[in-house]
Enzyme design. Structure first.
Site, mmCIF file in Angstrom:
data_model
loop_
_atom_site.group_PDB
_atom_site.id
_atom_site.type_symbol
_atom_site.label_atom_id
_atom_site.label_comp_id
_atom_site.label_asym_id
_atom_site.label_seq_id
_atom_site.Cartn_x
_atom_site.Cartn_y
_atom_site.Cartn_z
ATOM 1 N N LEU A 413 0.843 -1.197 0.000
ATOM 2 C CA LEU A 413 0.000 0.000 0.000
ATOM 3 C C LEU A 413 0.872 1.239 0.000
ATOM 4 O O LEU A 413 0.537 2.257 -0.569
ATOM 5 C CB LEU A 413 -0.889 0.015 1.239
ATOM 6 C CG LEU A 413 -2.017 -1.016 1.275
ATOM 7 C CD1 LEU A 413 -2.675 -0.997 2.639
ATOM 8 C CD2 LEU A 413 -3.037 -0.709 0.194
ATOM 9 N N GLY A 416 6.941 3.744 3.955
ATOM 10 C CA GLY A 416 7.183 4.932 4.750
ATOM 11 C C GLY A 416 8.483 4.804 5.494
ATOM 12 O O GLY A 416 9.223 3.833 5.314
ATOM 13 N N GLY A 417 8.761 5.803 6.287
ATOM 14 C CA GLY A 417 9.977 5.789 7.086
ATOM 15 C C GLY A 417 9.998 4.609 8.026
ATOM 16 O O GLY A 417 11.052 4.100 8.384
ATOM 17 N N GLN A 418 8.823 4.142 8.387
ATOM 18 C CA GLN A 418 8.748 3.065 9.374
ATOM 19 C C GLN A 418 8.708 1.680 8.745
ATOM 20 O O GLN A 418 8.623 0.702 9.453
ATOM 21 C CB GLN A 418 7.503 3.275 10.221
ATOM 22 C CG GLN A 418 7.618 4.453 11.151
ATOM 23 C CD GLN A 418 7.656 4.015 12.589
ATOM 24 O OE1 GLN A 418 7.143 2.969 12.930
ATOM 25 N NE2 GLN A 418 8.272 4.813 13.437
ATOM 26 N N GLY A 419 8.709 1.634 7.442
ATOM 27 C CA GLY A 419 8.679 0.311 6.827
ATOM 28 C C GLY A 419 7.643 0.268 5.727
ATOM 29 O O GLY A 419 7.236 1.288 5.205
ATOM 30 N N VAL A 421 3.902 -0.979 4.162
ATOM 31 C CA VAL A 421 2.555 -1.343 4.575
ATOM 32 C C VAL A 421 1.936 -2.176 3.457
ATOM 33 O O VAL A 421 1.960 -1.792 2.296
ATOM 34 C CB VAL A 421 1.704 -0.093 4.841
ATOM 35 C CG1 VAL A 421 0.307 -0.502 5.278
ATOM 36 C CG2 VAL A 421 2.358 0.770 5.892
ATOM 37 N N ASP A 530 4.549 12.868 15.899
ATOM 38 C CA ASP A 530 4.708 12.944 14.444
ATOM 39 C C ASP A 530 3.369 13.220 13.772
ATOM 40 O O ASP A 530 2.984 12.567 12.821
ATOM 41 C CB ASP A 530 5.335 11.657 13.902
ATOM 42 C CG ASP A 530 5.955 11.886 12.527
ATOM 43 O OD1 ASP A 530 6.055 13.059 12.106
ATOM 44 O OD2 ASP A 530 6.321 10.889 11.878
#
Ligand SMILES: *[C@@H]1O[C@H](CO)[C@@H](O)[C@H](O)[C@H]1NC(C)=O
Ligand SMILES: *[C@@H]1O[C@H](CO)[C@@H](O)[C@H](O)[C@H]1NC(C)=O
Ligand SMILES: *[C@@H]1O[C@H](CO)[C@@H](O)[C@H](O)[C@H]1NC(C)=O
Ligand SMILES: *[C@@H]1O[C@H](CO)[C@@H](O)[C@H](O)[C@H]1NC(C)=O
Ligand SMILES: *[C@@H]1O[C@H](CO)[C@@H](O)[C@H](O)[C@H]1NC(C)=O
Ligand SMILES: *[C@@H]1O[C@H](CO)[C@@H](O)[C@H](O)[C@H]1NC(C)=O
Ligand SMILES: *[C@@H]1O[C@H](CO)[C@@H](O)[C@H](O)[C@H]1NC(C)=O
Ligand SMILES: *[C@@H]1O[C@H](CO)[C@@H](O)[C@H](O)[C@H]1NC(C)=O
Ligand SMILES: *[C@@H]1O[C@H](CO)[C@@H](O)[C@H](O)[C@H]1NC(C)=O
Ligand SMILES: *[C@@H]1O[C@H](CO)[C@@H](O)[C@H](O)[C@H]1NC(C)=O
Ligand SMILES: *[C@@H]1O[C@H](CO)[C@@H](O)[C@H](O)[C@H]1NC(C)=O
Ligand SMILES: *[C@@H]1O[C@H](CO)[C@@H](O)[C@H](O)[C@H]1NC(C)=O
Length: 733
Positions: A413, A416-419, A421, A530
């Site tokens: 999908l 992002g910075g976090q991984g 999705v 954030d």
């Protein structure tokens, strides 16, 4: 003395030689009977004396002249074979011109013996000659010998010229020979005056042209003999007259009636005599045995055996299995054994290896589970059971792999910075969003754990809901409710999807509400850290859902601020926090202010394509307000007469949120109340319902049950690895 010894030795040697070389004893006659006449051996069933022959037909007379003679016709016997043959002398029939008649007739009677048709030939010699052999059973044989000139003839050839041969009818016992001439030898009288005819064993007569002048000889003739005129089967009925003795077999022949006997295989001797057939010691005769090794031969009754040298096996016969070295098989067996052994070893090792690996994987999963706070969460989740809202689930890696088609690219999908999705489908929850951190990024892992911890305590309709997580993996996987309509950022900055003012106000109110709840209503204050339009998700009814709690912080009740590494997104970041690293709720207020400005202006929080003084939207907005240029900066789409006051109010609210000093900013609760107020005016104005939904969803009981053991320890690693702070989460007391 020496002489004596030598003589004794010689005698001994001779004796030995005789013993070794002598053939097996033959029992040719009945005991006490003469076995020869002159130099012709007379084997039984023939005999020279009374009671020495089988029956009268086998009587041979041996007169003073020491010549064996068949009584019939004074026929001289040349030799007798035990195999059924008898060679006799037979005279020539000759008819000559001149003083004698050229036509002559001679009678022969060999009964009961049969003239062998296989070995004898009827022969006529002459150049103007023919002769007929007429048997008493009217079988005949005839032959012509013709020629004009002696020079035409060939010595040794008997093919019609001067000499003719023909075969004899079968089974003939008595016959007569008639000689004759065509032209009374008139034209050949110079060199041939007679016709000669005789029956002789094949090969005994060799034609010579000289014989045309005079041929006066007797030729050997082969007779066949057999016992009686019955078949073997018939003969065996009468044991007393049956001629074949022990170790012998009976057989019949085509051209002679009666039967004959033959020693069984492995025996030899006279089958017509008792003990006549003697075992052959094949071992003594190399030509009789097939043994490969001469010394390995062992005679047996009627047969022999061969043995093989040690280390080999087989029957030892040249015509049999021969000897196969067993030793040859040994290396093969060893090699085979080694191969099989290695194979088994390989299997065992690989089995052990995979077993260990599997166990290691299981252990690793357990380790991750433990590290990722699995047990704590498990307990927490189980505590939530019984509530009306379904608690978050702990899912296995397998389930999630299945849900995302093994994390297929098509399911992504967003990144992002976090991984990354992924969109996934779980059997009971249906569509979900699954967040997976990049491998090997420890800060992300911590962010994830943080998010699980935080989200597991929040239950607000405007906060994206954590449905479950997977802790077996090196980085935990988080499963969220799937929010269908993308991010607020998309909607603001996408020209195609313009959202009306009232919806923007509703979204702002909802986000403010969620943040207010997090800051005050949740059991422990949570700072999102954030807040930005990209972290606000919208569903199909434009309901806002705050997401991405990876950077969020729980603030213990006894502390109002926390020193952390500065984290956030440029453009939304609280300048005060940037300077002091002191994290308070007011940082979220600042960020929210930026989102409000974004909603008002439809401009990006930061853009390097804008003029330098306009790059930071927050600063630009505040400056514009100070210059009283609000409506120049505001989104032109919003500029209608109807909502000017509202816009102004929201702008002022945003300005206060963007105050440089945190203290001067309003709390999130105040912001929420203000926005709700504006929203209700909006509702009143437009008569629209359900615009600014105020329903709070009931708290999930309380995240930590007050009846439980008082406090639960939860370790959260700080971003700075060195500064690891452990703090207690107070239960809702
Ligand atoms: C052989 O001798 C017997 C008497 O001993 C005699 O009857 C017979 O005719 C003789 N046969 C021949 C062929 O000499
Ligand atoms: C053989 O003997 C028979 C009588 O047994 C006689 O008729 C015949 O002429 C004899 N033949 C010869 C060649 O002696
Ligand atoms: C029988 O034949 C032999 C020679 O073949 C002869 O010497 C003898 O006299 C003959 N005897 C009789 C009785 O014909
Ligand atoms: C043949 O010889 C016999 C005697 O051996 C004699 O009686 C007869 O007349 C002769 N026949 C001819 C045609 O010469
Ligand atoms: C001898 O007689 C047998 C039986 O009739 C026959 O099969 C065979 O061919 C004959 N042998 C010769 C050499 O004519
Ligand atoms: C046989 O042949 C030779 C040479 O071919 C000839 O000289 C002779 O006269 C012949 N004899 C007869 C009887 O024809
Ligand atoms: C056959 O051999 C004899 C001597 O054995 C000889 O005299 C004669 O000329 C020979 N005949 C032919 C046709 O060669
Ligand atoms: C027959 O005689 C001829 C010459 O006379 C000789 O060359 C040949 O070898 C003889 N054959 C046999 C089988 O004796
Ligand atoms: C052969 O000789 C006989 C008498 O011995 C005679 O009757 C006959 O005519 C002669 N045949 C020929 C072809 O000369
Ligand atoms: C068989 O031989 C016997 C005498 O040995 C004789 O009496 C009998 O008639 C013979 N039978 C046949 C079928 O030849
Ligand atoms: C008789 O026995 C010998 C040895 O067993 C064999 O070689 C031969 O063929 C036999 N003869 C017949 C006619 O069966
Ligand atoms: C002798 O022994 C060999 C091997 O055991 C077998 O094949 C053969 O038939 C035997 N011969 C007889 C006559 O029994």
């Amino acid at each position: 003395m020496g002489l004596y010894h030598q003589a004794a030795f010689a005698v001994g040697f001779l004796l030995l030689l005789v013993m070794v070389a002598s053939p097996p004893p033959t029992y040719q006659t009945k005991p006490g009977c003469l076995n020869s006449c002159g130099n012709v051996g007379i084997p039984y069933p023939f005999g020279l004396q009374k009671d020495c022959y089988f029956d009268d037909s086998f009587f041979i007379s041996c007169n003073d002249s020491n010549l064996p003679v068949l009584p019939a016709n004074n026929t001289s016997v040349l030799d007798i074979s035990i195999d059924g043959q008898l060679r006799v002398l037979s005279p020539i029939t000759s008819g000559c011109l001149g003083y004698q008649n050229y036509t002559q007739v001679k009678t022969f009677n060999f009964s009961p013996f049969v003239v062998s048709n296989t070995t004898n030939k009827f022969t006529v010699v002459g150049c103007d000659s023919f002769a007929v052999l007429a048997a008493s059973d009217y079988q005949t044989a005839s032959c012509y010998g013709l020629c004009d000139n002696i020079t035409q003839l060939t010595n040794g050839s008997c093919s019609g010229k001067g000499c003719c041969q023909s075969s004899i009818p079968n089974g003939v016992k008595d016959f007569l020979i008639v000689t004759s001439s065509v032209f009374n030898h008139t034209f050949v009288s110079d060199f041939n005056r007679c016709t000669y005819a005789f029956v002789a064993e094949e090969g005994t007569y060799n034609f010579s042209s000289l014989d045309l002048l005079n041929l006066q000889r007797e030729f050997p003739l082969v007779l066949e003999w057999s016992i009686g005129n019955a078949t073997c089967e018939e003969a065996q009925q009468n044991r007393e007259t049956y001629a074949c003795k022990e170790d012998s077999e009976c057989y019949e022949t085509d051209n002679v009636g009666g039967y004959r006997c033959n020693c069984s295989s492995g025996y030899r001797g006279n089958p017509y005599l008792s003990d006549g057939c003697q075992d052959i010691n094949e071992c003594e005769y190399p030509e009789l045995n097939q043994c490969i090794e001469k010394n390995s031969c062992r005679n047996t009754e009627g047969n022999y055996t061969c043995s093989c040298p040690k280390g080999s096996h087989g029957d030892g016969r040249k015509d049999g299995q021969r000897c196969t070295a067993t030793r040859n098989r040994l290396p093969l067996m060893i090699i085979l054994g080694i191969i099989i052994g290695l194979l088994i070893l390989f299997l065992v090792i690989s089995w052990l290896y995979f077993g260990f690996r599997k166990r290691r994987v299981i252990k690793l999963r357990e380790k991750y589970f433990k590290e990722n706070g699995g047990y704590l969460l498990q307990q927490k989740f189980s505590d939530q059971e019984g509530n009306s809202i379904k608690p978050a689930q702990i899912l296995t890696e397998k389930e999630l792999k299945k849900a995302t088609n093994n994390f297929h690219e098509s399911r992504i999908l967003g990144k992002g910075g976090q991984g990354t999705v992924y969109k996934g489908t779980l059997p009971d929850i249906q569509t979900v969003a699954i967040k997976k951190a990049k491998k090997g990024d420890e800060t992300q892992v911590e962010g994830f754990i943080n998010e699980v911890t935080i989200l597991s305590q929040i239950n607000h309709r405007n906060v994206v809901r954590l449905l479950g997580c997977c802790l077996e993996t090196p980085v935990p996987l988080l499963v969220y409710e799937f929010v269908t309509n993308g991010t607020l950022f998309d909607h603001i900055h996408n020209v195609d999807k313009l959202i009306p003012w009232e919806t923007r106000l509703k979204i702002a109110t909802e986000v403010a509400d969620a943040l207010s709840y997090m800051h005050s209503a949740a059991s422990i204050p949570i700072i999102h850290r954030d807040i930005k339009s990209a972290n606000i998700l919208l569903d199909d009814k434009y309901t806002a859902k705050v997401s991405d709690f990876g950077a969020s912080k729980l603030i213990p009740l006894d502390k109002s601020e926390l020193t952390t590494l500065v984290q956030g997104t440029l453009g939304y970041l609280d300048p005060e926090y940037m300077q002091t690293s002191q994290l308070t709720e007011k940082s979220d207020v600042y960020s929210f202010g930026v989102v409000l400005v974004e909603l008002l202006t439809r401009k990006r929080a930061i853009s390097f394509t804008r003029l330098e003084e306009e790059r930071n939207l927050a600063l630009h907005f505040v400056t514009s307000l100070q210059k009283n240029q609000l409506f120049e900066i505001i989104d032109h789409q919003l500029q209608t007469n109807k909502n000017t006051e509202q816009l102004k109010a929201v702008a002022m609210l945003a300005k206060s949120c963007l105050s440089v000093k945190g203290e001067e900013r309003p709390t999130m609760k105040e912001v929420a109340i203000e926005l709700q107020g504006l929203c209700s005016i909006e509702k009143h104005l437009w008569g629209k319902d359900n615009l600014c939904a105020q329903e709070y969803e009931s708290l999930l009981g309380k995240p930590f049950d007050d009846s439980a053991n008082g406090s639960t320890s939860l370790t959260i690693k700080e971003n700075s690895i060195e500064k690891s702070v452990t703090f207690e989460i107070e239960t809702g007391r």
